[in-house]
Design a protein around this motif. Sequence first.
Motif, PDB file in Angstrom:
ATOM      1  N   GLY A   7     -50.216 -19.313  60.332  1.00 36.56           N
ATOM      2  CA  GLY A   7     -49.415 -19.581  59.144  1.00 36.56           C
ATOM      3  C   GLY A   7     -48.598 -18.393  58.689  1.00 36.56           C
ATOM      4  O   GLY A   7     -48.075 -18.382  57.583  1.00 36.56           O
ATOM      5  N   LEU A   8     -48.476 -17.370  59.530  1.00 34.95           N
ATOM      6  CA  LEU A   8     -47.680 -16.198  59.179  1.00 34.95           C
ATOM      7  C   LEU A   8     -46.193 -16.420  59.427  1.00 34.95           C
ATOM      8  O   LEU A   8     -45.353 -15.849  58.743  1.00 34.95           O
ATOM      9  CB  LEU A   8     -48.156 -14.972  59.958  1.00 34.95           C
ATOM     10  CG  LEU A   8     -49.551 -14.484  59.582  1.00 34.95           C
ATOM     11  CD1 LEU A   8     -50.072 -13.510  60.617  1.00 34.95           C
ATOM     12  CD2 LEU A   8     -49.543 -13.869  58.204  1.00 34.95           C
ATOM     13  N   LEU A   9     -45.893 -17.226  60.425  1.00 35.90           N
ATOM     14  CA  LEU A   9     -44.510 -17.608  60.705  1.00 35.90           C
ATOM     15  C   LEU A   9     -44.392 -19.121  60.592  1.00 35.90           C
ATOM     16  O   LEU A   9     -45.292 -19.854  60.989  1.00 35.90           O
ATOM     17  CB  LEU A   9     -44.097 -17.179  62.115  1.00 35.90           C
ATOM     18  CG  LEU A   9     -43.985 -15.687  62.372  1.00 35.90           C
ATOM     19  CD1 LEU A   9     -43.609 -15.427  63.829  1.00 35.90           C
ATOM     20  CD2 LEU A   9     -42.983 -15.025  61.437  1.00 35.90           C
ATOM     21  N   VAL A  10     -43.271 -19.562  60.038  1.00 31.21           N
ATOM     22  CA  VAL A  10     -43.019 -20.976  59.826  1.00 31.21           C
ATOM     23  C   VAL A  10     -41.784 -21.356  60.630  1.00 31.21           C
ATOM     24  O   VAL A  10     -40.749 -20.676  60.550  1.00 31.21           O
ATOM     25  CB  VAL A  10     -42.798 -21.273  58.326  1.00 31.21           C
ATOM     26  CG1 VAL A  10     -42.509 -22.741  58.103  1.00 31.21           C
ATOM     27  CG2 VAL A  10     -43.989 -20.809  57.508  1.00 31.21           C
ATOM     28  N   HIS A  11     -41.904 -22.428  61.388  1.00 27.25           N
ATOM     29  CA  HIS A  11     -40.777 -22.907  62.183  1.00 27.25           C
ATOM     30  C   HIS A  11     -39.684 -23.406  61.255  1.00 27.25           C
ATOM     31  O   HIS A  11     -39.936 -24.156  60.315  1.00 27.25           O
ATOM     32  CB  HIS A  11     -41.238 -24.031  63.123  1.00 27.25           C
ATOM     33  CG  HIS A  11     -40.182 -24.504  64.044  1.00 27.25           C
ATOM     34  ND1 HIS A  11     -39.542 -25.706  63.878  1.00 27.25           N
ATOM     35  CD2 HIS A  11     -39.640 -23.928  65.141  1.00 27.25           C
ATOM     36  CE1 HIS A  11     -38.651 -25.858  64.835  1.00 27.25           C
ATOM     37  NE2 HIS A  11     -38.691 -24.795  65.614  1.00 27.25           N
ATOM     38  N   VAL A  12     -38.451 -22.974  61.522  1.00 28.03           N
ATOM     39  CA  VAL A  12     -37.300 -23.396  60.729  1.00 28.03           C
ATOM     40  C   VAL A  12     -36.676 -24.600  61.415  1.00 28.03           C
ATOM     41  O   VAL A  12     -36.278 -24.529  62.571  1.00 28.03           O
ATOM     42  CB  VAL A  12     -36.252 -22.256  60.613  1.00 28.03           C
ATOM     43  CG1 VAL A  12     -35.011 -22.746  59.888  1.00 28.03           C
ATOM     44  CG2 VAL A  12     -36.855 -21.051  59.918  1.00 28.03           C
TER      45      VAL A  12
END
Length: 116
Positions: A7-12
């Motif tokens: 959950g540190l990076l979120v897909h755009v």
Amino acid sequence: QLLVDAGLLVHVKDAAVRGTAQQYRPHVDRMHALLALTAIHDIMKTDCLLPTVLPVHAPFDGHQAGEDIRDHDAALGYVLTHDADALPCYADLPPAQRAPVRFTQAELSFNHGWRD
């Protein structure tokens, strides 16, 4: 993928983004918590910072009132539990982000894999 799963990076999902490369943005609160954890995880290896258990908190993790907590993991757990304001980068986290940091350091005694 590890950072996405954590959950540190979120897909755009942006229609303006073209091509095969996926785009990501940081989850700001979680990234802030990870950076705070990185900053404080071994801070209690500095002897002059080790806390003494206050009578109101005794016993704490097997330590009695007036006893210095010499184990750096237990010492950090004590500070995170009873004096969060002593560590502003932790104190400023939203409660939902403080909980996992405190869990990894005070309850799980997480170590990044390196020996003391």
